[in-house]
Design a protein around this motif. Structure first.
Motif, PDB file in Angstrom:
ATOM      1  N   ILE A   1     107.277 116.479 -92.234  1.00 30.08           N
ATOM      2  CA  ILE A   1     106.596 117.706 -92.687  1.00 30.08           C
ATOM      3  C   ILE A   1     105.134 117.707 -92.213  1.00 30.08           C
ATOM      4  CG2 ILE A   1     108.115 118.233 -94.643  1.00 30.08           C
ATOM      5  CD1 ILE A   1     106.122 116.826 -96.490  1.00 30.08           C
ATOM      6  N   ASN A   2     104.961 117.099 -91.029  1.00 31.45           N
ATOM      7  CA  ASN A   2     103.703 117.208 -90.271  1.00 31.45           C
ATOM      8  C   ASN A   2     102.539 116.363 -90.771  1.00 31.45           C
ATOM      9  OD1 ASN A   2     104.877 119.066 -88.449  1.00 31.45           O
ATOM     10  ND2 ASN A   2     104.514 120.743 -89.909  1.00 31.45           N
ATOM     11  N   TYR A   3     102.824 115.312 -91.532  1.00 30.86           N
ATOM     12  CA  TYR A   3     101.780 114.328 -91.827  1.00 30.86           C
ATOM     13  C   TYR A   3     101.685 113.386 -90.631  1.00 30.86           C
ATOM     14  CZ  TYR A   3     101.337 115.612 -96.769  1.00 30.86           C
ATOM     15  OH  TYR A   3     101.085 116.288 -97.936  1.00 30.86           O
ATOM     16  N   THR A   4     100.487 112.942 -90.322  1.00 30.93           N
ATOM     17  CA  THR A   4     100.326 111.975 -89.236  1.00 30.93           C
ATOM     18  C   THR A   4     100.830 110.609 -89.706  1.00 30.93           C
ATOM     19  OG1 THR A   4      98.107 111.276 -89.910  1.00 30.93           O
ATOM     20  CG2 THR A   4      98.270 113.194 -88.419  1.00 30.93           C
ATOM     21  N   THR A   5     101.016 109.703 -88.766  1.00 29.84           N
ATOM     22  CA  THR A   5     101.492 108.354 -89.100  1.00 29.84           C
ATOM     23  C   THR A   5     100.549 107.660 -90.078  1.00 29.84           C
ATOM     24  OG1 THR A   5     102.486 108.154 -86.909  1.00 29.84           O
ATOM     25  CG2 THR A   5     102.171 106.111 -88.146  1.00 29.84           C
ATOM     26  N   SER A   6      99.242 107.769 -89.823  1.00 28.73           N
ATOM     27  CA  SER A   6      98.261 107.112 -90.705  1.00 28.73           C
ATOM     28  C   SER A   6      98.248 107.755 -92.092  1.00 28.73           C
ATOM     29  CB  SER A   6      96.864 107.158 -90.080  1.00 28.73           C
ATOM     30  OG  SER A   6      96.445 108.489 -89.891  1.00 28.73           O
ATOM     31  N   GLN A   7      98.383 109.091 -92.157  1.00 29.28           N
ATOM     32  CA  GLN A   7      98.420 109.778 -93.447  1.00 29.28           C
ATOM     33  C   GLN A   7      99.664 109.385 -94.243  1.00 29.28           C
ATOM     34  OE1 GLN A   7      98.185 113.838 -92.033  1.00 29.28           O
ATOM     35  NE2 GLN A   7      96.013 114.035 -92.582  1.00 29.28           N
ATOM     36  N   ALA A   8     100.814 109.349 -93.553  1.00 29.86           N
ATOM     37  CA  ALA A   8     102.068 108.979 -94.216  1.00 29.86           C
ATOM     38  C   ALA A   8     102.012 107.538 -94.725  1.00 29.86           C
ATOM     39  CB  ALA A   8     103.236 109.140 -93.244  1.00 29.86           C
ATOM     40  N   THR A   9     101.450 106.654 -93.920  1.00 32.68           N
ATOM     41  CA  THR A   9     101.327 105.248 -94.316  1.00 32.68           C
ATOM     42  C   THR A   9     100.407 105.109 -95.528  1.00 32.68           C
ATOM     43  OG1 THR A   9     101.642 104.562 -92.017  1.00 32.68           O
ATOM     44  CG2 THR A   9     100.697 102.929 -93.524  1.00 32.68           C
ATOM     45  N   ALA A  10      99.307 105.861 -95.517  1.00 35.99           N
ATOM     46  CA  ALA A  10      98.359 105.808 -96.634  1.00 35.99           C
ATOM     47  C   ALA A  10      98.997 106.313 -97.927  1.00 35.99           C
ATOM     48  CB  ALA A  10      97.120 106.642 -96.302  1.00 35.99           C
ATOM     49  N   LEU A  11      99.756 107.405 -97.836  1.00 33.78           N
ATOM     50  CA  LEU A  11     100.420 107.957 -99.023  1.00 33.78           C
ATOM     51  C   LEU A  11     101.471 106.990 -99.560  1.00 33.78           C
ATOM     52  CD1 LEU A  11     100.837 111.711 -98.027  1.00 33.78           C
ATOM     53  CD2 LEU A  11      99.452 110.816 -99.902  1.00 33.78           C
ATOM     54  N   TYR A  12     102.223 106.370 -98.648  1.00 38.44           N
ATOM     55  CA  TYR A  12     103.223 105.394 -99.082  1.00 38.44           C
ATOM     56  C   TYR A  12     102.548 104.181 -99.732  1.00 38.44           C
ATOM     57  CZ  TYR A  12     106.989 102.018 -99.104  1.00 38.44           C
ATOM     58  OH  TYR A  12     107.908 101.079 -99.517  1.00 38.44           O
ATOM     59  N   GLY A  13     101.408 103.776 -99.180  1.00 42.57           N
ATOM     60  CA  GLY A  13     100.646 102.677 -99.770  1.00 42.57           C
ATOM     61  C   GLY A  13     100.174 103.003-101.173  1.00 42.57           C
ATOM     62  N   GLN A  14      99.748 104.265-101.381  1.00 43.30           N
ATOM     63  CA  GLN A  14      99.308 104.688-102.720  1.00 43.30           C
ATOM     64  C   GLN A  14     100.464 104.663-103.709  1.00 43.30           C
ATOM     65  OE1 GLN A  14      97.504 108.539-102.101  1.00 43.30           O
ATOM     66  NE2 GLN A  14      96.021 107.703-100.642  1.00 43.30           N
ATOM     67  N   LEU A  15     101.666 105.021-103.225  1.00 44.47           N
ATOM     68  CA  LEU A  15     102.844 105.017-104.093  1.00 44.47           C
ATOM     69  C   LEU A  15     103.301 103.598-104.413  1.00 44.47           C
ATOM     70  CD1 LEU A  15     105.342 106.484-105.425  1.00 44.47           C
ATOM     71  CD2 LEU A  15     106.460 106.217-103.199  1.00 44.47           C
ATOM     72  N   SER A  16     103.544 102.794-103.357  1.00 42.32           N
ATOM     73  CA  SER A  16     104.168 101.483-103.551  1.00 42.32           C
ATOM     74  C   SER A  16     103.180 100.366-103.854  1.00 42.32           C
ATOM     75  CB  SER A  16     104.981 101.104-102.309  1.00 42.32           C
ATOM     76  OG  SER A  16     104.139 101.012-101.180  1.00 42.32           O
ATOM     77  N   GLY A  17     101.964 100.474-103.302  1.00 43.75           N
ATOM     78  CA  GLY A  17     100.993  99.398-103.458  1.00 43.75           C
ATOM     79  C   GLY A  17     100.001  99.601-104.582  1.00 43.75           C
ATOM     80  N   MET A  18      99.949 100.825-105.137  1.00 43.14           N
ATOM     81  CA  MET A  18      98.997 101.114-106.217  1.00 43.14           C
ATOM     82  C   MET A  18      99.709 101.623-107.469  1.00 43.14           C
ATOM     83  SD  MET A  18      95.856 102.835-104.059  1.00 43.14           S
ATOM     84  CE  MET A  18      95.208 102.026-102.603  1.00 43.14           C
ATOM     85  N   ALA A  19     100.360 102.793-107.359  1.00 43.05           N
ATOM     86  CA  ALA A  19     101.024 103.381-108.530  1.00 43.05           C
ATOM     87  C   ALA A  19     102.144 102.480-109.059  1.00 43.05           C
ATOM     88  CB  ALA A  19     101.573 104.759-108.173  1.00 43.05           C
ATOM     89  N   ALA A  20     103.002 101.988-108.158  1.00 40.77           N
ATOM     90  CA  ALA A  20     104.139 101.159-108.580  1.00 40.77           C
ATOM     91  C   ALA A  20     103.691  99.845-109.214  1.00 40.77           C
ATOM     92  CB  ALA A  20     105.059 100.878-107.393  1.00 40.77           C
TER      93      ALA A  20
ATOM     94  N   ILE B   1     104.522 113.218-101.430  1.00 39.03           N
ATOM     95  CA  ILE B   1     104.661 111.867-101.974  1.00 39.03           C
ATOM     96  C   ILE B   1     105.108 111.879-103.436  1.00 39.03           C
ATOM     97  CG2 ILE B   1     102.274 111.552-102.777  1.00 39.03           C
ATOM     98  CD1 ILE B   1     104.515 108.928-100.994  1.00 39.03           C
ATOM     99  N   GLN B   2     104.798 112.973-104.157  1.00 43.90           N
ATOM    100  CA  GLN B   2     105.270 113.081-105.541  1.00 43.90           C
ATOM    101  C   GLN B   2     106.791 113.187-105.589  1.00 43.90           C
ATOM    102  OE1 GLN B   2     102.985 116.381-107.333  1.00 43.90           O
ATOM    103  NE2 GLN B   2     101.957 114.830-108.577  1.00 43.90           N
ATOM    104  N   GLY B   3     107.383 113.703-104.511  1.00 39.80           N
ATOM    105  CA  GLY B   3     108.837 113.798-104.454  1.00 39.80           C
ATOM    106  C   GLY B   3     109.506 112.437-104.549  1.00 39.80           C
ATOM    107  N   ALA B   4     108.925 111.428-103.891  1.00 35.07           N
ATOM    108  CA  ALA B   4     109.469 110.069-103.955  1.00 35.07           C
ATOM    109  C   ALA B   4     109.363 109.511-105.376  1.00 35.07           C
ATOM    110  CB  ALA B   4     108.735 109.162-102.982  1.00 35.07           C
ATOM    111  N   ALA B   5     108.253 109.806-106.050  1.00 37.99           N
ATOM    112  CA  ALA B   5     108.061 109.351-107.432  1.00 37.99           C
ATOM    113  C   ALA B   5     109.064 110.032-108.369  1.00 37.99           C
ATOM    114  CB  ALA B   5     106.634 109.635-107.883  1.00 37.99           C
ATOM    115  N   ILE B   6     109.243 111.343-108.189  1.00 38.71           N
ATOM    116  CA  ILE B   6     110.203 112.094-109.010  1.00 38.71           C
ATOM    117  C   ILE B   6     111.621 111.594-108.760  1.00 38.71           C
ATOM    118  CG2 ILE B   6     111.232 114.380-109.388  1.00 38.71           C
ATOM    119  CD1 ILE B   6     108.417 115.541-108.662  1.00 38.71           C
ATOM    120  N   GLY B   7     111.925 111.276-107.492  1.00 36.57           N
ATOM    121  CA  GLY B   7     113.235 110.735-107.148  1.00 36.57           C
ATOM    122  C   GLY B   7     113.523 109.423-107.852  1.00 36.57           C
TER     123      GLY B   7
END
Length: 516
Positions: free
Chosen positions: A267-286, A417-423
């Motif tokens: 959905i048009n996020y850059t590689t660095s943006q996608a990696t950062a969002l995943y890091g916020q989900l798995s490395g911080m929130a989780a 990224i909220q979609g992954a959390a809701i999932g």
């Protein structure tokens, strides 16, 4: 009341040990990372997941299986059978541990060169391999003591194992650093072996003291007539589903690491943006979500033998009470944690990570505190009544749903990224409901829904108190970080007072548990 006190005391002891171990496990990584740097930590992290995955597959179900069988046999009056279960399990894990250790050591070159594509990972893999042997033997001792509803040996050995492991990791990594990064990383992974040796020594001392105490009391061993092979077969049958279930979530998390960034990029996020969002989900929130599980996993561990004992006594009333007490204790912890993480998601992420945007995935993920606790406790109930295969099947269904939901919802632009959390929350909600339906069907128990509603209402009042107290403090120019800490303190106060007023928290019982 006495049985309830024993069950909660065991959960409290394991919770304290779990919290100490978690803190030690988090703290040592700071100086280790400073010493090894990114490259050295990469070598360390390449070897360690191999050890933990093999260990989970081989031994995760052993303590559960042994605790269920020992609890059942002791309740039936067959102390001799529980001793036979311990001995035959020790023999199986001794042989299995030796074979797995040798297999990993022999495969280290192939894994490093052809799977990891990093020849320097050979030494860290080789160094960590013997830990499989010691951890396997420890799982037998821990299961045996848990079957007697004695959680102190598990707790003490867990803390000392972690303490010596951390010390060995840092000392060996430091002294081997001049020889090269691969040797330093190998020294760090060998810390697991040192910890395993210490843990096994501690458990052996507890076991010898336990045997001496029983001999002094003149315990007469009664046998049911079941052979060692029959008892071994029972142990393995119970252990296999739990062990397979233990590797489902790590596999799903590995898939998440591919799926979530990929769907974000779709959905048009850059590689660095996608990696950062995943890091916020798995490395911080989780990471924040995992903190309450220290306590709920401890409650679940203590619940398994307690449920098995009630079933062996054929006391449906006691069985119903113990499962409900487990759920109540778990929800008393998970409800306020979920509410607090949701209300102060951005503020907490700013306070801890200086990354307030990590609050975006944390808001929906906060509710996984509740569904994860429900899943863990209902799984413990199913394991306690001798049906771990149902819990495993439902975990596999949960894992599949999580992958489907994460794939689908993450690519919705409005959710991202909220979609992954809701999932994640939705998948574990479904898994929890499946577990609870089967548990009710197999035991005929009645869930105390009224008490859970009461805890929910108390939590809602606490959440409003936290929200308004934070807004009020920020409104008078109090620093956001200070306001966050004070608002959390206010929330704890409101929650505790309301629970005491509504008699959902028995202070006298807590005092007796701590004193004993």
């Amino acid at each position: 009341m006495e049985t309830k006190k024993n069950f909660l005391r065991g959960a409290l002891v394991l919770s304290i040990a779990g919290a100490i171990s978690k803190i030690l496990g988090a703290v040592y990584r700071i100086p280790l990372a400073r010493l090894l740097g990114g490259e050295g930590m990469g070598l360390y992290q390449m070897a360690y997941p191999i050890y933990t995955t093999i260990l989970a597959l081989a031994t995760a179900g052993v303590p559960v299986a042994i605790s269920v069988l020992v609890s059942r046999k002791e309740t039936e009056g067959y102390a001799g059978d529980s001793r036979k279960i311990f001995r035959v399990s020790l023999l199986i894990l001794f042989i299995f541990g030796v074979l797995l250790t040798l297999l990993v050591m022999q495969s280290a070159h192939f894994i490093a060169n052809h799977i990891l594509k990093e020849p320097r990972a050979y030494y860290p893999i080789l160094a960590v391999a013997p830990a499989i042997f010691f951890s396997g033997l420890m799982s037998v001792f821990r299961g045996y003591f848990q079957g007697h509803q004695s959680m102190l040996p598990t707790a003490v050995s867990q803390v000392l194992e972690q303490l010596f492991r951390v010390a060995a990791v840092l000392i060996l990594a430091f002294f081997l650093f001049p020889r090269g990064l691969e040797y330093s990383a190998a020294g760090a992974t060998f810390g697991a072996v040192v910890g395993g040796i210490i843990g096994l020594i501690v458990l052996s001392i507890y076991y010898l003291n336990f045997r001496a105490k029983n001999k002094k009391q003149g315990q007469i061993l009664q046998y049911s007539g079941a052979s060692s092979i029959q008892l071994a077969r029972e142990m393995v049958t119970l252990a296999i589903p739990v062990s397979f279930g233990a590797v489902v979530l790590p596999l799903v998390q590995m898939l998440d690491a591919v799926i979530v960034p990929g769907r974000l990029m779709a959905i048009n996020y850059t590689t660095s943006q996608a990696t950062a969002l995943y890091g916020q989900l798995s490395g911080m929130a989780a990471v924040l979500i995992s903190l309450p599980t220290i306590f709920t996993i401890s409650i679940a561990t203590s619940l398994v033998p307690a449920v098995s004992e009630a079933l062996a006594l054929n006391d449906r009333r006691l069985l119903n009470a113990r499962i409900n007490n487990g759920f109540r204790a778990g929800m008393l912890i998970s409800f306020p944690c979920a509410a607090g993480l949701y209300i102060l998601a951005f503020q907490i992420c700013d306070l801890l990570y200086a990354t307030p945007e990590a609050g975006l995935p944390l808001e929906p993920l906060a509710f996984s505190c509740i569904v994860l606790a429900a899943f863990q406790l209902s799984s413990a109930g199913l394991q306690g009544i001798g049906h771990p295969e149902i819990a495993m099947r439902n975990l596999i269904i949960t894992g599949i749903l999580k992958v489907i939901f994460n794939y689908t919802l993450t690519s919705v632009p409005m959710l991202n990224i909220q979609g992954a959390a809701i999932g994640t929350v939705t998948a574990f909600l479904a898994g929890s409901l499946l577990n609870m339906i089967y548990l009710k069907k197999l035991t005929g128990m009645d869930y105390e829904n009224g008490r859970l509603v009461k805890i929910g209402l108390v939590t809602a009042v606490m959440a409003f108190g936290v929200k308004f107290s934070y807004q009020g403090m920020v409104g008078v120019d109090i620093n956001s970080h200070i306001a966050t800490l004070l608002a959390i303190t206010v929330g704890i106060g409101i929650y505790g007072i309301l629970l005491l007023l509504l008699k959902e928290l028995d202070l006298d019982m807590v005092k007796r548990i701590v004193r004993n």
